[in-house]
Scaffold this motif. Structure first.
Motif, PDB file in Angstrom:
ATOM      1  N   PHE A   1      38.490  40.922  35.001  1.00  0.00           N
ATOM      2  CA  PHE A   1      37.951  40.786  36.343  1.00  0.00           C
ATOM      3  C   PHE A   1      38.665  41.798  37.221  1.00  0.00           C
ATOM      4  CE2 PHE A   1      38.175  38.855  40.598  1.00  0.00           C
ATOM      5  CZ  PHE A   1      36.831  38.708  40.859  1.00  0.00           C
TER       6      PHE A   1
ATOM      7  N   SER B   1      29.879  46.291  31.899  1.00  0.00           N
ATOM      8  CA  SER B   1      30.337  45.447  33.005  1.00  0.00           C
ATOM      9  C   SER B   1      29.137  44.835  33.693  1.00  0.00           C
ATOM     10  CB  SER B   1      31.155  46.265  34.010  1.00  0.00           C
ATOM     11  OG  SER B   1      30.366  47.258  34.610  1.00  0.00           O
TER      12      SER B   1
ATOM     13  N   LEU C   1      29.355  40.622  39.852  1.00  0.00           N
ATOM     14  CA  LEU C   1      29.447  39.183  40.048  1.00  0.00           C
ATOM     15  C   LEU C   1      28.853  38.812  41.396  1.00  0.00           C
ATOM     16  CD1 LEU C   1      33.077  38.599  38.724  1.00  0.00           C
ATOM     17  CD2 LEU C   1      30.914  38.272  37.503  1.00  0.00           C
TER      18      LEU C   1
END
Length: 99
Positions: free
Chosen positions: A46, A87, A90
């Motif tokens: 993250f 990736s 989010l």
């Protein structure tokens, strides 16, 4: 982003020895803070990146320097054919900001 199983120590080692020219390119592009965290059970990475309002981050993927870094990292993490890390963005759910 994610790591391949068993690659956490190698990922940390490579980032502990980040190329000075890459660190400078990130700063020159307007990055003021960049942190990467690992969820060990899932191997999920993250990243939290803070940049100046006016920045040059969109140009970095096209540079030879970034291409070299992606090639250097592709063996320890899932990557696209161009070696960029797989990736996903989010969905922001909460933010506590100063008044």
């Amino acid at each position: 982003m994610n790591l391949n199983p068993g690659m956490a120590d190698e990922y940390r080692r490579r980032h502990d020895q980040i190329w000075p020219e890459l660190a400078q390119a990130l700063r020159d592009a307007g990055v003021v803070d960049y942190r990467i965290f690992l969820d060990e059970p899932s191997n999920a990475l993250f990243a939290v990146l803070t940049h100046e309002a006016v920045h040059g981050l969109n140009a970095l993927p096209g540079t030879a320097l970034m291409q070299r870094w992606w090639h250097y990292m592709h063996d320890i993490m899932p990557s696209h054919p161009d070696n960029s890390p797989v990736s996903m963005d989010l969905l922001p759910m909460f933010s506590l900001t100063p008044d």
